[in-house]
Design a protein around this motif. Structure first.
Motif, PDB file in Angstrom:
ATOM      1  N   SER A 168       5.516  45.765  38.718  1.00 45.59           N
ATOM      2  CA  SER A 168       5.151  47.208  38.298  1.00 45.59           C
ATOM      3  C   SER A 168       6.581  48.030  38.689  1.00 45.59           C
ATOM      4  N   ASN A 211       6.163  51.129  32.700  1.00 47.90           N
ATOM      5  CA  ASN A 211       5.629  51.049  33.791  1.00 47.90           C
ATOM      6  C   ASN A 211       5.582  49.524  34.365  1.00 47.90           C
ATOM      7  N   SER A 212       5.918  48.641  33.525  1.00 46.88           N
ATOM      8  CA  SER A 212       6.233  47.134  34.123  1.00 46.88           C
ATOM      9  C   SER A 212       7.661  46.522  33.671  1.00 46.88           C
TER      10      SER A 212
END
Length: 112
Positions: free
Chosen positions: A78, A61-62
């Motif tokens: 992100s 997610n990042s």
């Protein structure tokens, strides 16, 4: 001392990179990233995905990155959000280095 007209002509001789929107996962090293609305863009250096603490699985997610101008600064974006970037070699139509060279030659021919 230059006049306002000369300043305008000088402004027209500088190539302009196009700003466009990509997802965080599509940001590439070398891009100028506009991470925050009222902040100057940063040039992205090395990029990597981090691991969850105490785990061998990656955080999808990042994306972490190191700034090219300030290598001691690390940032995180992100992977799903959209960000505005400027990419080398992608110019606004009519503002490529070739277009600016044409204008420079036209200007020199007028003054000669």
């Amino acid at each position: 001392m230059r006049t306002a007209a000369e300043e305008t002509e000088m402004h027209r001789l500088v190539p302009r990179l196009k700003a466009f929107t990509v997802k965080g996962s599509e940001v590439q090293p070398g891009d100028y990233l506009h991470q925050y609305e009222h902040q100057a863009p940063v040039r992205v250096g090395a990029m990597w995905c981090g691991c969850w603490p105490g785990s061998t699985s990656y955080d999808r997610n990042s994306v972490s990155f190191r700034q090219d101008n300030f290598p001691w600064f690390q940032g995180r974006i992100s992977a799903q959000l959209e960000y505005t970037v400027q990419r080398s070699g992608v110019y606004i139509e009519g503002w490529s280095p070739e277009d600016c060279d044409k204008r420079r030659q036209e200007l020199q021919s007028l003054t000669a």
